[in-house]
Design a protein around this motif. Sequence first.
Motif, PDB file in Angstrom:
ATOM      1  N   LEU B  28      41.917 103.968  94.124  1.00 20.83           N
ATOM      2  CA  LEU B  28      41.262 104.181  95.427  1.00 20.83           C
ATOM      3  C   LEU B  28      39.944 104.945  95.247  1.00 20.83           C
ATOM      4  O   LEU B  28      38.958 104.686  95.943  1.00 20.83           O
ATOM      5  N   TYR B  29      39.940 105.863  94.310  1.00 25.02           N
ATOM      6  CA  TYR B  29      38.712 106.629  94.038  1.00 25.02           C
ATOM      7  C   TYR B  29      37.641 105.699  93.445  1.00 25.02           C
ATOM      8  O   TYR B  29      36.479 105.723  93.855  1.00 25.02           O
ATOM      9  N   PRO B  39      37.435 105.284 102.254  1.00 18.40           N
ATOM     10  CA  PRO B  39      38.197 106.404 102.834  1.00 18.40           C
ATOM     11  C   PRO B  39      38.633 106.146 104.271  1.00 18.40           C
ATOM     12  O   PRO B  39      39.767 106.458 104.645  1.00 18.40           O
ATOM     13  N   VAL B  40      37.750 105.572 105.049  1.00 18.47           N
ATOM     14  CA  VAL B  40      38.080 105.362 106.460  1.00 18.47           C
ATOM     15  C   VAL B  40      38.954 104.117 106.649  1.00 18.47           C
ATOM     16  O   VAL B  40      39.925 104.136 107.415  1.00 18.47           O
ATOM     17  N   LEU B  70      51.487 117.664 100.659  1.00 18.63           N
ATOM     18  CA  LEU B  70      50.634 116.489 100.882  1.00 18.63           C
ATOM     19  C   LEU B  70      49.338 116.611 100.069  1.00 18.63           C
ATOM     20  O   LEU B  70      48.857 115.635  99.480  1.00 18.63           O
ATOM     21  N   CYS B  71      48.783 117.817 100.031  1.00 24.70           N
ATOM     22  CA  CYS B  71      47.564 118.035  99.241  1.00 24.70           C
ATOM     23  C   CYS B  71      47.836 117.823  97.755  1.00 24.70           C
ATOM     24  O   CYS B  71      47.010 117.255  97.031  1.00 24.70           O
ATOM     25  N   ALA B  78      43.885 111.688  92.961  1.00 21.67           N
ATOM     26  CA  ALA B  78      42.426 111.848  93.073  1.00 21.67           C
ATOM     27  C   ALA B  78      41.936 111.207  94.369  1.00 21.67           C
ATOM     28  O   ALA B  78      40.918 110.513  94.397  1.00 21.67           O
ATOM     29  N   LEU B  79      42.660 111.425  95.428  1.00 15.92           N
ATOM     30  CA  LEU B  79      42.421 110.715  96.682  1.00 15.92           C
ATOM     31  C   LEU B  79      41.018 111.011  97.233  1.00 15.92           C
ATOM     32  O   LEU B  79      40.654 112.176  97.393  1.00 15.92           O
ATOM     33  N   PRO B  80      40.246 109.972  97.533  1.00 19.99           N
ATOM     34  CA  PRO B  80      38.891 110.188  98.047  1.00 19.99           C
ATOM     35  C   PRO B  80      38.918 110.495  99.545  1.00 19.99           C
ATOM     36  O   PRO B  80      38.449 109.707 100.367  1.00 19.99           O
TER      37      PRO B  80
END
Lengths: 388, 314
Positions: B28-29, B39-40, B70-71, B78-80
């Motif tokens: 995803l990154y 991201p959106v 969750l964080c 490496a969530l964008p």
Amino acid sequence: MDFDLGEEATALRARLRTLIAEHLPEGFLGAFTSDPADLDRTQAFCRLLAEEGLLTVAWPTAFGGGGGSLWDQTVVREEMWAHHEPRGAQYMGLNWVGPAIMAHGTDAQQAQHLPPIAAGEVIWCQGFSEPEAGSDLAALRTRAEPVGDPAAPDGWRITGQKIWTSYAGMAQWCIIAARVGAGERHEGITMFLVPMDAPGIEVRPIRTMLGPHHLNEVFFDDVPAGPDAVLGTVGGGWSVIKTALAHERVGIARYARCERLISALGAELAPHWDDLPAGLHVAWARALVQVRVARLLAYRTVHAQERGAVPDVAASAARIAVTQCDQSVAEVLASAVEHRSLEAGCDAPLHGAVEDHWRYAQAATVASGTIEVQRMIVAKALLRGEPV
Amino acid sequence: MNPVLPDEAIELAEAAGKALAAAGGVDLYRKAEVDPTVPVTAVAPLLDGLGIDDLDPRADEVALAAGAALCEAAGRAALPYPVAAVLVRDPDGRPTAAVPAGTARVDHVTTFDEWRVGTVDGTGGGIGRPAAVLGTRLGPFVGDLAVQAGTDPAPAADILLHQVLVGWTVLGSLERAVAVTVEHVNGRIQFGKPIAAFQAVQFQLADAAVAVAGLRELAAFTLWRVGDVGAVAARADVLALRLHALETARAVLRTCQQLHGAAGVCDEYDVSILVRSVQPALRLPLGGDATADALARAIAADGFVGLFPHGGGR
């Protein structure tokens, strides 16, 4: 999630601190100083703890102990080490020789040895390491030869050399690992309970930076031991050692002394705090964080034990953090008092505790299992995909 | 004494881990670097499905732990996306972030049209709108906000809570970095055997794993302190977590990259993405030395909870 040790633990901590404040002189640095009165103080303090029912607070009630929780044990470990181990040389008997005798001893051995340990009247030493068997304990060469019929011996003759034996010069008893038969590695290793005044035992002190009386070589030359001297089974010594080490998984609560010294020196330096180098302020803060992390890793191990796990890997992780913390804090304390870190004795910073701590910290990553062995344990688990 | 997160938090972390992995994980990154709408269009719906909009870590201790978990899951992937900032959103739904004094710089800046920001020392901040994007290799989504004069900075408690949650995000990234490094050294054959067989490799990995384990315990302890006394009273604890997260990240990520060899700097390998993605968290709002200095001052002012009293010398 809760990091409070609870009311009972808090009360126990307060009670121990009161006894320490009332019965030990300010600036007490443990049993191994050049002042012989310090050993007497620790012996008297052990008897006091026994009278107060605190010496064996961690022992099961079946053996006359207090049946304390693992957290009670943790508090005792922390407070004793924080205040320079006022149980002196007796902590080994209390912490694991006694429990090993509970687990593996005969009724007669338990009746003979447990009451004196619980009363604070006996010092034990541990004959494990040898010149050629340090981290690799299973390489030990000390031998025990049966007297008479090997299948039902009338007794034993023990010959060999032990080294790094703490308290040997003041101990009345020794728990010694020796090999019976021609086996290798873990095979044939047998534990014996031997009085230190038996003929053929010679203790030679090793001059070290840790201070007098601490480390010794012990020579066993055809030392006689009765048939009832075997703890556990002949050849079953390795499981006794594992039991013993299980009681010491978390190891010494070095972080507690680190924190006490940081606190005490902070108070002593308070009037001059703003004049100290800014770098020291930051190093001080870092040390406090490191001490906290070390303590939390130790607590993680205790929590796992409480839930019935055998947290060998977590214990090794904690020991890596705790021993490194000990050495880092030694440097911060020494740096804070600058050239006075070389001074020892009552007039030195913290009554000599800064100098004393630095010397003792140098052995932290070696004593009771080197940091390299701990890293090997952690790495092995990690590479197998187990959590660390 | 129980250092384990509540069951609800553990369950959320597991659900988040599965959902993010199914959506591509670290990919995803990579996709977001090519397509800024990811991201959106891709990440926000995933987080919506996990209930991020209903989760307020200020509500109670369980919600606080769930937010941290969750964080952590976001860090592992490496969530964008600015998960920590969204969890500490203001009453009007704006993400809240700590920013450097003088420059309202945040990560994932264009994911939202408006932000509520504040400095760690409480001297600045307000409502800001994205004004510029760095677009660099170390900060592809980092940008500056134009802060509207006269708007209120984020409350100190929210700024500190944001830092705690960022600490958990960093923790997740480090845990994943160690995990992919273990996979790599077990599989990489040199001199006829996996490089994991070399003790030099084993010892570095052991030290990295112990460091991450220590950070995790400190992160849990800090969460408990914040829940127990509130973020403002736990200011020294929050700064201690930030400092330790920064220093652990530096050492652990260095080890992880080194043990990957040249692959450690190749974006084809997850470790390279993890190292790059975590950099903004390590530099914003304060770097290591400034954090250490702030911590020393906080201890001097407020003390530091432990077995013995500390006043930083006062």
